[in-house]
Each structure stands twice: as structure tokens, then as C-alpha cells.
Design a protein around this motif. Structure first.
Motif, PDB file in Angstrom:
ATOM      1  N   GLY A 198       1.069  -1.406   0.126  1.00 50.37           N
ATOM      2  CA  GLY A 198       0.495  -0.364  -0.161  1.00 50.37           C
ATOM      3  C   GLY A 198       0.646   1.376  -0.057  1.00 50.37           C
ATOM      4  O   GLY A 198       1.280   1.263   0.937  1.00 50.37           O
ATOM      5  N   GLY A 199       1.100   2.018  -1.253  1.00 47.60           N
ATOM      6  CA  GLY A 199       1.400   3.470  -1.087  1.00 47.60           C
ATOM      7  C   GLY A 199       0.470   4.658  -1.152  1.00 47.60           C
ATOM      8  O   GLY A 199       1.386   5.228  -1.797  1.00 47.60           O
ATOM      9  N   VAL A 224       6.543  -8.016   6.627  1.00 47.76           N
ATOM     10  CA  VAL A 224       5.059  -7.710   5.544  1.00 47.76           C
ATOM     11  C   VAL A 224       4.887  -6.429   6.589  1.00 47.76           C
ATOM     12  O   VAL A 224       3.940  -6.832   7.662  1.00 47.76           O
ATOM     13  N   VAL A 225       4.461  -5.186   6.126  1.00 49.80           N
ATOM     14  CA  VAL A 225       3.077  -4.524   6.754  1.00 49.80           C
ATOM     15  C   VAL A 225       2.231  -3.979   5.379  1.00 49.80           C
ATOM     16  O   VAL A 225       2.512  -3.231   5.166  1.00 49.80           O
ATOM     17  N   ALA A 226       1.256  -4.091   6.317  1.00 50.23           N
ATOM     18  CA  ALA A 226      -0.102  -4.123   5.046  1.00 50.23           C
ATOM     19  C   ALA A 226      -0.269  -2.698   5.840  1.00 50.23           C
ATOM     20  O   ALA A 226      -0.901  -2.250   6.995  1.00 50.23           O
ATOM     21  N   CYS A 227      -0.527  -2.179   4.850  1.00 51.48           N
ATOM     22  CA  CYS A 227      -1.049  -0.359   4.884  1.00 51.48           C
ATOM     23  C   CYS A 227      -2.022  -0.571   3.517  1.00 51.48           C
ATOM     24  O   CYS A 227      -1.988   0.714   3.083  1.00 51.48           O
ATOM     25  N   ASP A 228      -2.571  -1.521   3.467  1.00 55.78           N
ATOM     26  CA  ASP A 228      -3.593  -1.633   2.468  1.00 55.78           C
ATOM     27  C   ASP A 228      -5.343  -1.305   2.277  1.00 55.78           C
ATOM     28  O   ASP A 228      -5.928  -1.369   1.431  1.00 55.78           O
ATOM     29  N   GLY A 229      -5.052  -0.679   3.161  1.00 60.36           N
ATOM     30  CA  GLY A 229      -6.498   0.019   3.603  1.00 60.36           C
ATOM     31  C   GLY A 229      -7.791  -0.378   3.836  1.00 60.36           C
ATOM     32  O   GLY A 229      -7.007  -1.756   4.339  1.00 60.36           O
ATOM     33  N   GLY A 230      -9.117  -0.165   4.069  1.00 59.09           N
ATOM     34  CA  GLY A 230      -9.641  -0.514   4.291  1.00 59.09           C
ATOM     35  C   GLY A 230     -10.108  -1.847   3.974  1.00 59.09           C
ATOM     36  O   GLY A 230     -10.922  -2.747   4.438  1.00 59.09           O
ATOM     37  N   ARG A 231     -10.081  -2.123   2.797  1.00 62.18           N
ATOM     38  CA  ARG A 231      -9.899  -3.714   2.187  1.00 62.18           C
ATOM     39  C   ARG A 231      -8.920  -4.552   1.769  1.00 62.18           C
ATOM     40  O   ARG A 231      -9.431  -4.426   0.825  1.00 62.18           O
ATOM     41  N   SER A 232      -7.788  -4.805   3.096  1.00 65.87           N
ATOM     42  CA  SER A 232      -6.955  -5.125   3.498  1.00 65.87           C
ATOM     43  C   SER A 232      -7.037  -6.635   2.710  1.00 65.87           C
ATOM     44  O   SER A 232      -7.537  -7.338   2.983  1.00 65.87           O
TER      45      SER A 232
END
Length: 569
Positions: A37-38, A186-194
Motif C-alpha cells: 500500500g503506497g 510485511v506491513v499491511a497499509c493496504d486500506g479498509g479492504r486490506s
């Protein structure tokens, strides 16, 4: 009413999706940190890691920065974080600062609020700036660190295999190419629908509200001051709540609540939106020409994961928690996540801390999320009452507020604020020593801002306390005790040998003779007073600006023990 849509006054750059040279379908380079997630959270984290020399790869599904109306308000706390990362100037130049707002019931003003702002502050309490501008400013800085931050555009995560104690493998898709990447973290910064959250079978828990808001961005040239405007049951939109924010480049954000009997799909059709927006502008006295840019619908959620660390996979931002927009805690809480995680993950990757330090990231940020959610839920229940009882209460408060000032604070939108980690495991490091203070920020609390001076060639130059803080442990020594200077120099050397980022700063009051001022001057003694500091007092500050420990009579040995304890917790 026919109005043509205009594009945002912003020209994004577009990036091609590129696949690295693969070996058996896998990137042969094992990554220290893969950030999925960028957006603002992912890029803030990548910059925080880069400041500590840690390499990361950003995996972003889109081909550039975001489009549409998303986050629009950046808080002072977030600006302080950007200041430490060296990117704040762009935000201050582009954003519109504001300090408060007004609320109206029908056609009468019933409440005004003002956020803390005085001459000691170096940053405004809030700026309005669109998320695509936020992301572009961060991306500009990310691109200056191409040696440490690799971006994989147009690349989606399709799966993840978590290896207990040995990182994870990401399944990726770039165009028609399917490939894999190995990462230690791994860091999940991929939003509400991760995608990462779903792949690991994790669920957010909390409250989902039924009420919906239409969000409209328009272009309108106006000289109106920047402030938060809230209209409850306005004559222009009876039964609705309307929020209005002015943004840079003549863009305005208008949010209005849908009634329970309105169809959300029909509500976002231009022919239904345009008259509502026009009526809002008419009631505000705005007579200029305007054009729509963006229309969407929003539903409030107050949800969080129970833990933000799952082995070598960590969660931040909307992937970890969903906070209602009221009080502007969404993007700001995510940026705070990245700041907290950035220094801790850097210490782990650089081999100077146990990975147990990452458990404190989860402890602290889950605590912060629950506090944010509690405020956000109160604001949501007032802004968009979820039941007849809440609606009745709101009508009573608004009606009484017309004539009873004592009731008006109940309308307070509870804007975001820096959160103290009251229950952090790191606070136990020097809890006994902290008890010697009558006031001042205790362990877990963000330092207050204060105006100071530094002597340059004998001439005092104004600075602020936040100018002294960087992405390192910082010891604030109060009083010029030269007998301890050698011990502090040895401490700096000892920590440096272990690559632990550290600096010590000596502060003295303004009545100390200029010739003996060793570093920073507290001209009026205000910082001494705010921190309850006397000669010999030492405050130890974490790389994220929170107090780690404090001593009434501190020394280099105390500080070394506290830093070591925090890294081996």
C-alpha cells in the motif's frame, strides 16, 4: 440543473508496472521490509525506515497517487511527524491552516470551537489539503531515497504465505505476470479492504453505522476564511447535517447526510446532488460560479483489529482500524501508526532491538485506536444519530444551545489530538523516577511545543523544541553541569558503537550568563516550567516524540539503562 464536471486542479504522474529479474518466478532479492500500500501511511513508513537506513519496497496497485476525495485534514501531530521526516515545508506551503470552526442549528450559530494555538507553536493545529496532494508531497520525498525505497507500481498482492519465525512470501501480480517476493517483515497499509488482512483471515471488530453521507468536491472561488462549518437541520437541507471545508486551489468539500428513506444509489446521481449543493451555497451566501468535481457516498465505521502484529506481518492505517471521518482521525491516526512502527521496526531490522519491541507497537496503537474510536463514535452519534433516541437527544441539545451557552460544548466535534500511551509497556522502564514530578508530560506522552533560542556566533536565534527532535533517542539535560559532560560524551560514543541513534541537548534558562550557554536557551524559562524541570532534570524522548523516561536528578547512566531496556523489552 446541468453542470459539467471539472477535473481536479492537479496533474498526477503515472508510472509503469515493472517486474524485477526473476529466478524461478521469484524476486531473488529477499526484502527486509515489504510495505503493501503506497498511500500516506505506507509512504510515511517507508520514509521513517529510510531515515534509519532501512531498505523497503512499496507495493502499490495503482499507477500513481490517489484520485478523488479522501482525507483532507492534517493535524498538528501529523505535521510534527512530517517535520521530523523533513517533508513539512511542502505541507505548510500548500495546505490551508485553520484553528477552529462554527456550528449552526437551522439558521442560527450555536457553537464555536478553537483548537489550541499560541505564540509557542511552530505549526498550525490543522491544515486542509487533499489526499492526492498529501501523497504527491510524500512521493516527491520518497523518490529522493531511491537507494533505500523501491516502488513497485501497478502490482497487486494476490496471496501471502506466512512463515513462522522466518518472514513471509507474497504472491504478486503485475499486468499479466505472476511472481513472488520474500520479505523478513510485511506491513499491511493496504486500506479498509486490506488484501493482507483478508488473506490471513483476520476480522475488524466494532460498530458499523447505517447512516450515509454524500461527499461532493466542487470548484468555487471564494474569499471566505478557512474553518470547519457544520450545519444541523439547515433550511436549505431540512433534516440533514452538512459539513463544509475549504481546500487549496479553490476546491471545496461538502458532506451532507442522507435521510433514512433516501436511496444511496439515487442520491449520488448528479441531478440529485446539484440542487442540494446549490442550496447549501445559497444559505452560505456564496454567489460565485461553481462546478462539480467528484461525488461519492460514505458510511461510518468504528472498527479495529484486536492486535496489529501477527508474527512477521504488521498492520497500520485503515488496514488496522477504520475510524469515522468526524474529528479527522482517519489519515492522522494512520500517520501516527507509521511513526510509531517506523522507529521500532528500524531498530529490529538493524539488529539493535529484540522483535518484542514490535509488540509494544501493537499495544500502543491499539490503545490509541480505541481512544480514537471512542471519540469518533461520540461525534458520529451526534453528527448522524443512529437511532430515534440519539436524534431526540441531539435535537434537545441543539435547541437548548440557542439560548443556553452551558449546553454548547456538547456540540464540540472533538477534533483529533496527540494521544498519550498511558498503558504502554515501555512506560514501566522508569515509572518510579517519573513519580518525583508534580506536573509535566509523563512517560508515553508527546512533548509540548515551546519557543527556544540557540546562539549562533553569540546571537540568539529563535527555534522551537520540535526543531531539536529527530528520528533518534533524545536526552534533554536541564542545567549546565559541566562535571557530567564527559559521561554524556562517553554515552554518545557507547550508543553510537551499537548504531543506536542518540543525541543529548543541554537547556538552560535565560538568566545564565551568555558565555556559559552550552547549547539551547530557554529565554523565559517556559519549558522548564511546563516540564517541571530544575537543574539536573533529564527527559529522555523516544524517536517518535513521546517521553520514554524522566528523572528529577538524571545522568548518563540512567539514560543508557532506559534506552537499553526499551530495546530489549
Amino acid at each position: 440543473m446541468s453542470r459539467s464536471f471539472k477535473p481536479y486542479p492537479f496533474t498526477p504522474r503515472h508510472y509503469a508496472g515493472e517486474v524485477p529479474q526473476l529466478v524461478d518466478g521469484c524476486d531473488p532479492v529477499r526484502r527486509a521490509v515489504a510495505i503493501v500500500g503506497g498511500g500516506p501511511v505506507g509512504m510515511t513508513l517507508a520514509l521513517a525506515l529510510a531515515r534509519q537506513g532501512v531498505r523497503s519496497v512499496l507495493i502499490e496497485a495503482d499507477d500513481g497517487v490517489c484520485t478523488g476525495s479522501r482525507a483532507i485534514c492534517i493535524s498538528r501531530r501529523s505535521l510534527e511527524i512530517f517535520k521530523r521526516l523533513g517533508v513539512v515545508q511542502g505541507f505548510l506551503q500548500k495546505g490551508l491552516p485553520w484553528t477552529g470552526g462554527r456550528s449552526f442549528y437551522r439558521d442560527a450559530e450555536v457553537f464555536r470551537f478553537a483548537m489550541h494555538q499560541d505564540d509557542e507553536q511552530s505549526l498550525p493545529p490543522m491544515i486542509n489539503i487533499a489526499q492526492y496532494q498529501i501523497e504527491q508531497l510524500l512521493l516527491d520525498e520518497v523518490e529522493q531515497h531511491a537507494d533505500l525505497i523501491d516502488i513497485r507500481w501497478q502490482t497487486r498482492v494476490t496471496g501471502i504465505e506466512h512463515h513462522t519465525g522466518n518472514g513471509a512470501t507474497l504472491d504478486l501480480s503485475t499486468g499479466d505476470a505472476a511472481w513472488q517476493m520474500h520479505a523478513d517483515w510485511v506491513v499491511a497499509c493496504d486500506g479498509g479492504r486490506s488484501t493482507i488482512r483478508e488473506a490471513l483471515g483476520l476480522k475488524l471488530t466494532g460498530t458499523t453505522y447505517e447512516g450515509r453521507y454524500v461527499i461532493v468536491d466542487i470548484e468555487l472561488e471564494s474569499e471566505r476564511a478557512t474553518e470547519r462549518l457544520a450545519y444541523f437541520d439547515p433550511p436549505s437541507n431540512p433534516g440533514s447535517t452538512v459539513l463544509v471545508h475549504k481546500q487549496p486551489d479553490n476546491v471545496w468539500r461538502i458532506d451532507y447526510q442522507l435521510r433514512d428513506d433516501e436511496d444511496p444509489e439515487a442520491a449520488v446521481k448528479p441531478e440529485n446532488v446539484m440542487p442540494r449543493v446549490q442550496s447549501v451555497l445559497d444559505s452560505m451566501g456564496e454567489t460565485g460560479e461553481w462546478s462539480p468535481i467528484w461525488i461519492t457516498v460514505y458510511k461510518a465505521n468504528a472498527l479495529t483489529l484486536e492486535r496489529y502484529r501477527h508474527g512477521s506481518v504488521l498492520f497500520a492505517g485503515d488496514a488496522a482500524h477504520l475510524v469515522p471521518i468526524f474529528g479527522v482521525r482517519g489519515a492522522n491516526s494512520g500517520i501516527d501508526d507509521a511513526d510509531n512502527l517506523g522507529w521500532k521496526l528500524s531498530c529490529v531490522v538493524n539488529g539493535i532491538a529484540s522483535d518484542r519491541l514490535l509488540d509494544s507497537y501493537s499495544d500502543e496503537r491499539v490503545f490509541a485506536a480505541r481512544e480514537n474510536l471512542s471519540y469518533g463514535m461520540k461525534s458520529t452519534e451526534f453528527m448522524a444519530p443512529p437511532s430515534f433516541a440519539f436524534d431526540l437527544m441531539r435535537q434537545a441539545v441543539l435547541g437548548l444551545a440557542l439560548h443556553h451557552p452551558a449546553v454548547r460544548p456538547l456540540i464540540n466535534p472533538r477534533q483529533t489530538h496527540a494521544i498519550a500511551y498511558a498503558e504502554s509497556p515501555l512506560n514501566r522502564i522508569a515509572a518510579v523516577a517519573s513519580g518525583a514530578f508534580a506536573k509535566g508530560p509523563g512517560p508515553g506522552t508527546v512533548l509540548p511545543e515551546c519557543r527556544l533560542q540557540r546562539l549562533c556566533d553569540g546571537v540568539p536565534v529563535d527555534i522551537h523544541l520540535t526543531d531539536l527532535l529527530g528520528p533518534c533517542f533524545t536526552a534533554l539535560r536541564f542545567g549546565a553541569d559541566t562535571a557530567q559532560d564527559e559521561a554524556w560524551q562517553q554515552l554518545h560514543h557507547a550508543l553510537g558503537e551499537h548504531s543506536i541513534p542518540f543525541k543529548a541537548i543541554t537547556l538552560v534558562k535565560g538568566d545564565v550568563p551568555r558565555a556559559s550557554v552550552p547549547h539551547v536557551l530557554d529565554p523565559a524559562g517556559r519549558l522548564h516550567e511546563m516540564l517541571d524541570a530544575t537543574p539536573g532534570t533529564v527527559y529522555l524522548i523516544r524517536p517518535d516524540g513521546h517521553v520514554l523516561a524522566r528523572w528529577r536528578n538524571g545522568n548518563a547512566t540512567n539514560v543508557q539503562s532506559a534506552v537499553t531496556a526499551s530495546l530489549t523489552i
